[in-house]
Design a protein around this motif. Sequence first.
Motif, PDB file in Angstrom:
ATOM      1  N   ARG A  61       0.838  -1.197   0.000  1.00  0.00           N
ATOM      2  CA  ARG A  61       0.000   0.000   0.000  1.00  0.00           C
ATOM      3  C   ARG A  61       0.871   1.244   0.000  1.00  0.00           C
ATOM      4  O   ARG A  61       0.563   2.243  -0.633  1.00  0.00           O
ATOM      5  CB  ARG A  61      -0.938  -0.013   1.226  1.00  0.00           C
ATOM      6  CG  ARG A  61      -1.918   1.144   1.292  1.00  0.00           C
ATOM      7  CD  ARG A  61      -2.947   1.148   0.183  1.00  0.00           C
ATOM      8  NE  ARG A  61      -3.750  -0.063   0.183  1.00  0.00           N
ATOM      9  CZ  ARG A  61      -4.081  -0.724  -0.938  1.00  0.00           C
ATOM     10  NH1 ARG A  61      -3.684  -0.296  -2.118  1.00  0.00           N
ATOM     11  NH2 ARG A  61      -4.807  -1.818  -0.880  1.00  0.00           N
ATOM     12  N   ARG A 103      -3.281   6.622   2.944  1.00  0.00           N
ATOM     13  CA  ARG A 103      -3.164   5.264   2.399  1.00  0.00           C
ATOM     14  C   ARG A 103      -2.988   4.254   3.519  1.00  0.00           C
ATOM     15  O   ARG A 103      -3.592   3.194   3.526  1.00  0.00           O
ATOM     16  CB  ARG A 103      -1.924   5.193   1.489  1.00  0.00           C
ATOM     17  CG  ARG A 103      -2.287   5.500   0.092  1.00  0.00           C
ATOM     18  CD  ARG A 103      -1.296   5.162  -0.980  1.00  0.00           C
ATOM     19  NE  ARG A 103       0.103   5.051  -0.746  1.00  0.00           N
ATOM     20  CZ  ARG A 103       1.022   5.859  -1.271  1.00  0.00           C
ATOM     21  NH1 ARG A 103       0.649   6.896  -1.995  1.00  0.00           N
ATOM     22  NH2 ARG A 103       2.299   5.660  -1.082  1.00  0.00           N
ATOM     23  N   GLN A 150      -5.751   1.475   4.687  1.00  0.00           N
ATOM     24  CA  GLN A 150      -5.284   0.088   4.627  1.00  0.00           C
ATOM     25  C   GLN A 150      -5.573  -0.633   5.945  1.00  0.00           C
ATOM     26  O   GLN A 150      -6.120  -1.723   5.964  1.00  0.00           O
ATOM     27  CB  GLN A 150      -3.777   0.068   4.319  1.00  0.00           C
ATOM     28  CG  GLN A 150      -3.112  -1.299   4.388  1.00  0.00           C
ATOM     29  CD  GLN A 150      -3.584  -2.233   3.283  1.00  0.00           C
ATOM     30  OE1 GLN A 150      -4.050  -1.783   2.241  1.00  0.00           O
ATOM     31  NE2 GLN A 150      -3.480  -3.533   3.527  1.00  0.00           N
TER      32      GLN A 150
END
Lengths: 168, 146
Positions: free
Chosen positions: A23, A117, A121
């Motif tokens: 990620r 992000r 995640q």
Amino acid sequence: MNQVEFLEIVSPFKDKLYRLAKRILISTDEAEDAVQEVYLKLWKAKANIKSYSNVEAFAMTMTKNFCLDRLKSKQASNLKLVHTNFPTSGNIERNLEANEGVAMVLKILEDLPEQQRIVIQLRDVEQLEFSEIAKILDSNETAIRVALSRARKTVRNLMIKKYNYGIS
Amino acid sequence: MELAKIEQLLVAYFEGETNLQDEKTLRDYFLNENVPTHLLQYKPIFIGLEAARKERFQKEIDLPKPETAAFTNWKYIAVALLVLSFLVGGVYFSQSNKLTPEEKEALAAFEESKKAMLLLSQNLNKGTERLTLVNQFSTAKNKVFE
């Protein structure tokens, strides 16, 4: 501690470490290298491993820090992250199929700021509690909720935009 | 699941105010239910996030080989033996160079006696040279009295 005992402790969360690394770094190769590095570091520190209250959270933090460092050093040396994971789809079909929508969501995730992000995640992919995420990121729940909300809204807005464009 | 409840949860979801149970409800709904058109744009989000969770680390965890560790131990032992042999050898040689006074005396005496023996043998050789002269005398005498 021998390697078998060590692997018994650290193997169960290898996929989680990998997904987090990917990620952040996006490239599959880079993410795999990062996971190997993290495990090597854990192996060197194996004498202390039993004293950590939560080895998994500790490993997640290590992975996050390692990947962000990698990203920073790449940007500092002006190297562009090269990855060939996704074929870049230039034109979107008018009838949006589920798979294309999914590919689009994943592409949008790549373009989010790093912190968002990481948060999306840990929450929406790994489904961790806010308290666990706060521990991994050494942050507080409010800040995490804010980052998460921003990330989710960005994904939603871009999807609506593309979706409307697709059907109009 | 009634639609109004889903719409309400969606609003909370984007504000970051849902708990894990709410999010499971949303996920189940968008993955399994027949989603009405006006909510269809959210479906790929939940499918995508679910798909992302399926990704696996494909490699083996690569740790230093145990054989390498054994080899390193072996090397340490070899180096230790080498150092030990140097130490022992060094001590031995340094001791052999340092002679005690008694040994020095004995050595000097040996050298002296060697010199004496040499002198003796030289004189002995002179003696044998003279003896050849005596032999010549006897051969001459034999000639005369034949």
